[in-house]
Design an enzyme around this catalytic site. Structure first.
Site, PDB file in Angstrom:
ATOM      1  CG  ASP A   8      -1.798   1.227   1.278  1.00  0.00           C
ATOM      2  OD1 ASP A   8      -2.404   1.570   0.247  1.00  0.00           O
ATOM      3  OD2 ASP A   8      -1.879   1.860   2.353  1.00  0.00           O
ATOM      4  CD  GLU A  68      -5.035   0.968  -2.502  1.00  0.00           C
ATOM      5  OE1 GLU A  68      -5.119   2.202  -2.343  1.00  0.00           O
ATOM      6  OE2 GLU A  68      -5.290   0.140  -1.609  1.00  0.00           O
ATOM      7  CG  ASP A 140      -0.664   3.644   5.915  1.00  0.00           C
ATOM      8  OD1 ASP A 140      -1.215   4.127   4.916  1.00  0.00           O
ATOM      9  OD2 ASP A 140      -0.424   4.288   6.951  1.00  0.00           O
TER      10      ASP A 140
END
Length: 160
Positions: A8, A68, A140
């Protein structure tokens, strides 16, 4: 068995997670957050993200990586800067010759919760059920675990 690195990306907080996937079984291995000093200049932050992801790749030897996809923020500068962090992580993974898969946040959420509009609390709840050994300390870290788990689920059904 496949070892999966989930990322992430972020300039201040880059979450990462390692899980193992065998058939219908998923096992949590490790996770954390890379935190470059907030006052450091952009090149220094990117170098820290790169070197830490490179070390994670060397320490855990993942077979695949998933990250992502950056969504477009209202502020284009924020989107561009997030893209830099994402690129630093991807280059580190790429130099280790690990295949990278990219997923939109809604696809990750849908894979974990069955809803592409799930909030962070819903994702965290499902992670506790699906990977009880994972105990993320930040959003996160949780998002990185969810990304790895989503990739494992989609890989199982050949959804890329």
């Amino acid at each position: 068995m496949k070892r999966i690195l989930g990322i992430d990306p972020g300039l201040l907080h880059t979450g990462w997670a390692i899980i193992e996937s065998t058939g219908n079984t998923r096992q949590y291995i490790a996770s954390g957050v890379i935190k470059p000093p907030a006052k450091s200049l952009l090149p220094e932050r990117l170098a820290i993200i790169f070197s830490d992801i490179d070390k994670i790749c060397k320490d855990y030897s993942p077979d695949e990586c998933c990250i992502e996809i950056t969504f477009v923020n209202k502020n284009p500068t924020t989107t561009l800067l997030l893209g830099h962090a994402r690129a630093a992580a991807m280059v580190a993974v790429g130099t280790n010759k690990i295949p990278i898969y990219e997923y939109e946040p809604t696809m990750i959420k849908k894979s974990i919760t069955a809803s592409g509009r799930a909030d962070k609390a819903q994702v965290a709840t499902m992670l506790k059920i699906l990977l009880p050994d994972a105990k993320p300390k930040t959003d996160d870290e949780s998002d990185a675990i969810a990304t790895a788990l989503a990739h494992s689920n989609m890989n199982r059904f050949a959804i890329h």
